[in-house]
Design a protein around this motif. Structure first.
Motif, short mmCIF file in Angstrom:
data_model
loop_
_atom_site.label_atom_id
_atom_site.label_comp_id
_atom_site.label_asym_id
_atom_site.label_seq_id
_atom_site.Cartn_x
_atom_site.Cartn_y
_atom_site.Cartn_z
N ALA A 16 0.84 -1.21 0.00
CA ALA A 16 0.00 0.00 0.00
C ALA A 16 0.87 1.26 0.00
O ALA A 16 0.61 2.20 -0.77
CB ALA A 16 -0.93 -0.01 1.21
N ASP A 17 1.90 1.28 0.84
CA ASP A 17 2.80 2.44 0.88
C ASP A 17 3.44 2.66 -0.49
O ASP A 17 3.49 3.79 -1.00
CB ASP A 17 3.91 2.24 1.93
N ASN A 19 2.43 1.53 -3.50
CA ASN A 19 1.45 1.87 -4.53
C ASN A 19 0.94 3.30 -4.40
O ASN A 19 0.55 3.91 -5.39
CB ASN A 19 0.28 0.89 -4.50
N GLU A 20 0.95 3.84 -3.18
CA GLU A 20 0.46 5.19 -2.96
C GLU A 20 1.59 6.22 -2.92
O GLU A 20 1.36 7.39 -2.62
CB GLU A 20 -0.37 5.24 -1.67
N GLY A 21 2.82 5.78 -3.18
CA GLY A 21 3.94 6.70 -3.27
C GLY A 21 4.48 7.18 -1.94
O GLY A 21 5.26 8.13 -1.89
N ARG A 22 4.08 6.51 -0.85
CA ARG A 22 4.61 6.89 0.47
C ARG A 22 5.99 6.28 0.64
O ARG A 22 6.30 5.23 0.07
CB ARG A 22 3.67 6.39 1.57
N ASN A 42 0.42 -6.00 -8.24
CA ASN A 42 0.03 -4.68 -7.72
C ASN A 42 -1.48 -4.53 -7.52
O ASN A 42 -1.91 -4.11 -6.45
CB ASN A 42 0.58 -3.56 -8.59
N GLU A 46 -4.15 -4.44 -3.54
CA GLU A 46 -5.19 -3.48 -3.18
C GLU A 46 -6.43 -4.16 -2.61
O GLU A 46 -7.30 -3.50 -2.04
CB GLU A 46 -5.54 -2.62 -4.40
#
Length: 143
Positions: A16-17, A19-22, A42, A46
């Protein structure tokens, strides 16, 4: 890394991090690198806990969680040189021209076969058989 709930949650959090660019913590970067090797997973990450269910991916039945944990286990063996024969086999296979990811998968296949067959029998993991099988891996380029 184990095949447990904590590892499941950790992989889902890292996915999640990522994929969300965190930013990904340094300790988790290796897992993020392994996730990068399988972009086909990927959209599956989700799905949260449903990502832990085996499914067809690229024509094969795969459990993305189990596949990722196996990657982590064998990658750690190579990085730490323990057992040494795993590192030697990886170097040998890549030296023979096999793609590094395919070399990793060849070793993972041996480890997974032995790990899950010993679990089904309630037996210990046979390290000598692991070494024998890994030592016998080779690659010959197709002409």
């Amino acid at each position: 890394m184990e095949f447990d709930k904590e590892s499941q949650q950790r992989i889902l959090r890292i996915a999640a991090d990522k994929n969300e660019g965190r930013p990904v913590e340094e300790l988790d970067e290796k897992i993020a690198d392994i996730l990068d090797l399988h972009p086909e997973f990927n959209p599956i990450w989700e799905e949260g806990e449903l990502a832990l269910v085996p499914r067809e991916v690229n024509g094969q039945i795969v459990n993305p969680f189990v596949h990722t944990v196996l990657h982590v286990i064998v990658d750690q063996q190579i990085q730490m040189g323990n057992p040494e024969f795993v590192c030697d086999a990886f170097k040998r296979l890549t030296g023979q021209g096999m793609d590094p990811h395919d070399s990793l998968h060849a070793i993972i296949g041996v480890y997974a076969d032995l790990y899950f067959s010993s679990m089904r029998r309630g037996a210990r993991f046979d390290s000598l058989d692991y070494q024998t099988r890994v030592d016998s891996l080779s690659f010959k380029e197709q002409e």
